[in-house]
Design an enzyme around this catalytic site. Structure first.
Site, PDB file in Angstrom:
ATOM      1  N   SER A  13     -61.714 -43.474  78.265  1.00  0.00           N
ATOM      2  CA  SER A  13     -61.540 -44.784  77.638  1.00  0.00           C
ATOM      3  C   SER A  13     -60.354 -45.577  78.185  1.00  0.00           C
ATOM      4  O   SER A  13     -60.280 -46.785  77.981  1.00  0.00           O
ATOM      5  CB  SER A  13     -61.384 -44.633  76.124  1.00  0.00           C
ATOM      6  OG  SER A  13     -60.161 -44.011  75.800  1.00  0.00           O
ATOM      7  N   LYS A  38     -54.469 -45.581  73.244  1.00  0.00           N
ATOM      8  CA  LYS A  38     -54.967 -46.887  73.678  1.00  0.00           C
ATOM      9  C   LYS A  38     -53.782 -47.779  74.022  1.00  0.00           C
ATOM     10  O   LYS A  38     -52.621 -47.423  73.821  1.00  0.00           O
ATOM     11  CB  LYS A  38     -55.797 -47.572  72.573  1.00  0.00           C
ATOM     12  CG  LYS A  38     -56.921 -46.740  71.970  1.00  0.00           C
ATOM     13  CD  LYS A  38     -58.067 -46.509  72.926  1.00  0.00           C
ATOM     14  CE  LYS A  38     -59.139 -45.633  72.280  1.00  0.00           C
ATOM     15  NZ  LYS A  38     -60.168 -45.210  73.250  1.00  0.00           N
TER      16      LYS A  38
END
Length: 398
Positions: free
Chosen positions: A51, A168
């Site tokens: 990701s 993230k």
């Protein structure tokens, strides 16, 4: 035997410890020291998914600082050392919920800033279907129904600090207004370009079907995972950075290169806040205001789909819908003032990331720490030395 002499000898401080006792003392000291370092200073993490590619790659091992944002005091203090939420080998919980402490954080070196790479606990990880831990419990409920999920799976709850760790990039901080249009994120009305190491998907049309795909390997693509057919004549989907795609455009057998984003009129109900009245998708979303400590929001049919979970779950209020509005802790309320700061987190691999576009805001009490640098990086194939990505060792994270 003289009793006084025997007693003195038995309690003599100069008497040597047994080897077993020495080993036991050393192990206890090492466990305590390592736990203190892990909780309050620095901790090692590994990247399990793509990701954040190509900023962070599967097989990267990171050091994450607890000092930068201030170490979080353990909220579930009674736990098995070095296990997160599940016991090794035996399974089962690696913590005891009989003691729960309120959220507190030591003073840090700085606040979270936009573009920081942050490790945090998965906000929707409060409830888990144990036999399907790779799937979001709430998505399962939306697709299967509450009764079906709870009858087919073993469902358990987890405290904040025992939820899965995610990593993230922080796109928005408390008070920011986030908008995504045609894949471009804007913060407070200002477009924010994807970082150079971030990637999205592109539609690439070739001039003919006679293409030597080995050429793309030299440009950094994995032809097995980064390139796939779109089912149209001579058209393929590429996953790459802006720099890589600029090189693809230069190739004489390439006809066109276009960003492959979802149309603005396409509604994806899996996107936050899972509201059927909004035509939002991963590439077209918002505007959304990220809650900030002390910020007051009006409670109505427009705002409640976005902020209901934060008010009810993250901030621990009893929230009920009444005939003429909302009740918070039994009192009628037209507005709500937030008690914590929140963040909007997104992966650098924009079309292959479970992030705030799906689970919404990340509360400050879920923040674990700041990613500092990669201390080791390993591929999943090759010999021992060829597996190591030597160029990534001790590489800083920006």
């Amino acid at each position: 035997m003289n009793y006084k002499f025997w007693k003195k000898k038995a309690t003599d401080p100069n008497k040597k410890k047994s080897k077993t006792r020495e080993w036991a003392d050393a192990i206890i000291f090492a466990v305590i020291a390592a736990t203190i370092i892990r909780v309050f200073f620095i901790e090692a993490y590994t990247i399990p998914t793509g990701s954040m590619e190509r900023s962070l790659m599967i097989g990267d091992f990171l050091f994450v600082s607890k000092v930068n944002y201030g170490a979080r005091i353990p909220m579930t203090p009674v736990a098995f050392p070095f296990a997160h939420h599940t016991m090794p080998v035996t399974g089962g919980k690696a913590y005891w919920e009989g003691v729960q402490w309120k959220y507190r954080r030591l003073p840090g070196l700085s606040d979270i800033k936009r573009n920081d790479v942050v490790v945090f606990n998965f906000p929707e990880g409060d409830t888990v279907a144990l036999e399907a831990q790779d799937q979001n419990y709430y998505n399962l409920v939306r697709s299967m129904g509450h009764a079906a999920v709870n009858s087919q799976f073993t469902v358990t709850s987890r405290p904040v600090d025992k939820r899965e760790n995610y990593i993230k990039r922080c796109i928005g901080i408390g008070g920011d207004v986030i908008t995504i249009k045609n894949g471009i994120v804007s913060v407070n009305g200002k477009p924010e370009k994807l970082v150079p190491t971030g990637q999205i998907t592109y539609a690439v049309q070739m001039k003919s079907s006679d293409v030597n795909f080995a050429v793309f390997t030299d440009l950094g693509f994995d032809i097995n995972s980064d390139i796939s057919s779109l089912g149209q004549q001579n058209t393929y989907q590429f996953v790459g950075t802006e720099e890589m795609m600029a090189e693809v455009k230069k190739l004489d057998f390439v006809l066109s290169v276009q960003e492959d984003t979802a149309p603005a009129d396409y509604a994806d109900i899996s996107v936050f806040p899972q509201d059927k009245n909004r035509t939002w998708n991963v590439d077209n979303l918002g505007p959304i205001t990220v809650p900030k400590k002390g910020w007051t929001v009006k409670l109505d049919s427009v705002t409640m789909p976005m902020y209901e979970r934060a008010i009810r779950i993250y901030e621990g209020n009893k929230l009920e819908k009444s005939a003429d509005g909302w009740l918070i802790n039994g009192q009628k309320a037209d507005t709500y003032t937030f008690k914590m700061d929140y963040y909007w987190m997104m992966g650098d691999n924009r079309h292959n990331s479970l992030d705030s576009r799906f689970f919404g805001f990340v509360p400050e009490d879920h923040v674990v720490g700041k990613a500092l640098f990669i201390w080791m990086s390993v591929r999943d194939q090759g010999s021992f030395f060829s597996k190591i990505r030597w160029s990534r060792i001790f590489k800083g994270i920006h």
